[in-house]
Scaffold this motif. Sequence first.
Motif, short mmCIF file in Angstrom:
data_model
loop_
_atom_site.label_atom_id
_atom_site.label_comp_id
_atom_site.label_asym_id
_atom_site.label_seq_id
_atom_site.Cartn_x
_atom_site.Cartn_y
_atom_site.Cartn_z
N LEU A 145 -8.93 10.37 -8.08
CA LEU A 145 -9.46 9.11 -8.57
C LEU A 145 -8.51 8.55 -9.62
N GLY A 146 -8.38 7.24 -9.65
CA GLY A 146 -7.53 6.62 -10.65
C GLY A 146 -8.21 5.41 -11.25
N SER B 229 0.83 -1.21 0.00
CA SER B 229 0.00 0.00 0.00
C SER B 229 0.86 1.26 0.00
N GLU B 230 1.96 1.22 0.74
CA GLU B 230 2.85 2.38 0.77
C GLU B 230 3.48 2.63 -0.59
N LEU B 231 3.94 1.56 -1.23
CA LEU B 231 4.54 1.70 -2.55
C LEU B 231 3.48 2.11 -3.58
N PHE C 165 -10.43 3.56 -8.27
CA PHE C 165 -10.01 3.66 -6.87
C PHE C 165 -9.76 5.12 -6.53
N PHE C 166 -9.66 5.40 -5.24
CA PHE C 166 -9.40 6.76 -4.76
C PHE C 166 -8.19 6.74 -3.85
N GLU C 167 -7.22 7.63 -4.15
CA GLU C 167 -6.02 7.72 -3.32
C GLU C 167 -6.13 8.98 -2.47
N PRO C 168 -6.38 8.85 -1.16
CA PRO C 168 -6.65 10.04 -0.34
C PRO C 168 -5.46 10.97 -0.18
N LEU D 108 -3.38 0.42 -4.31
CA LEU D 108 -3.16 1.75 -4.85
C LEU D 108 -4.02 2.80 -4.15
N GLY D 109 -5.08 2.35 -3.51
CA GLY D 109 -5.99 3.27 -2.84
C GLY D 109 -7.24 2.54 -2.39
N GLN D 110 -8.32 3.28 -2.24
CA GLN D 110 -9.61 2.72 -1.83
C GLN D 110 -10.37 2.21 -3.05
#
Length: 340
Positions: free
Chosen positions: A224-225, A91-93, A216-219, A309-311
């Motif tokens: 959004l991606g 998740s960090e990467l 997905f969503f990266e906060p 990658l995100g949510q």
Amino acid sequence: MPQLVGQLPTPRAEPRGSLTAPGAQQLFTRRQGAAQAALQPGQWHYRQQRTGSGKRRRQWCPPAAQQADTTAAGGEQAAEGYFDALAASRSELGAHVVRQLASERVSPELRDAVRLLPLHIEPPRAWRTLEAGVAANGATALRQALAPRRYPIPSWGSLAHCRCQLAPSPSGRRFRARPINACLTLIFEQLPAAAALAGLPPVQLSRWDLHHGHLFFEPGCGRLGLLLHAKEYPAWEAERFEVHLGHCQQCGGDGDGGSPLRFDEAAMDTRNYLWVGGRLACLDLSSPALHGLLMPGLELPRTVLESDLGQPLADVSYFAELGPGRRPTERLFITAPGLD
């Protein structure tokens, strides 16, 4: 309209860092064994099964408590810590990759791994509104942005005969804002040509190759991606791709010939594409910088998960094979938990 921008990436002269047979199979077997030894309930994994003819095959198995190989309490605790640490690292990467692409400044350590394609598809204003809504209200905002009408996902060719279901549910929706539907459609339609211009392995819009992605969503960056997976159903091949992917892999265009998509190392290394903020990039998993994105057991199919990658928000399916009688946006289907 999309614009082709930038310079084409310089072709690599050095050998790719990807695994090669038989080394790929040996390393995959060793990693599989390590993952199985630390398996916890609820984790998708491979198991060795014996067929009626006595031959062994590797089967991709769903999570089930009774299938866990670790039974001792101490072993289960160790396995939980092992997978939690790996999940946190992925998740960090993954978040780092998304933020780099969103910022339009890819760092030197990722420059060879995150390969920008010469294509820019600017998201419409409605997309930015959706981003703000998801940032404030999560998945609820995305569900509210979808029109209420359900569109049955049609079956064509040999799909019904194969019992192949390409989407997570039998029906899908589309966004109320038509520009969002048009933007998502354009990403699918333009990706094969952009990959060719960048010197990447060929991508085709088909049920075996590219036909779906994951929203997905990266906060961290508030974006959004869309993660797109090409090479979805390569044919099973002894000692090269011994992965059983179910009915959609086993049934070919004539209904019984199996997938026509041959396994290729370089094509699998570059099967994950990422669109964020208008920029489209290929995640080249032959680069050691991205090896940490692969969950144990997914080294051979090279699948990057949207949850790293995100949510995760929704699946996006685009079926180019539905025929010329449909407008491009009518080949688009959005499916998400809680919509049915």
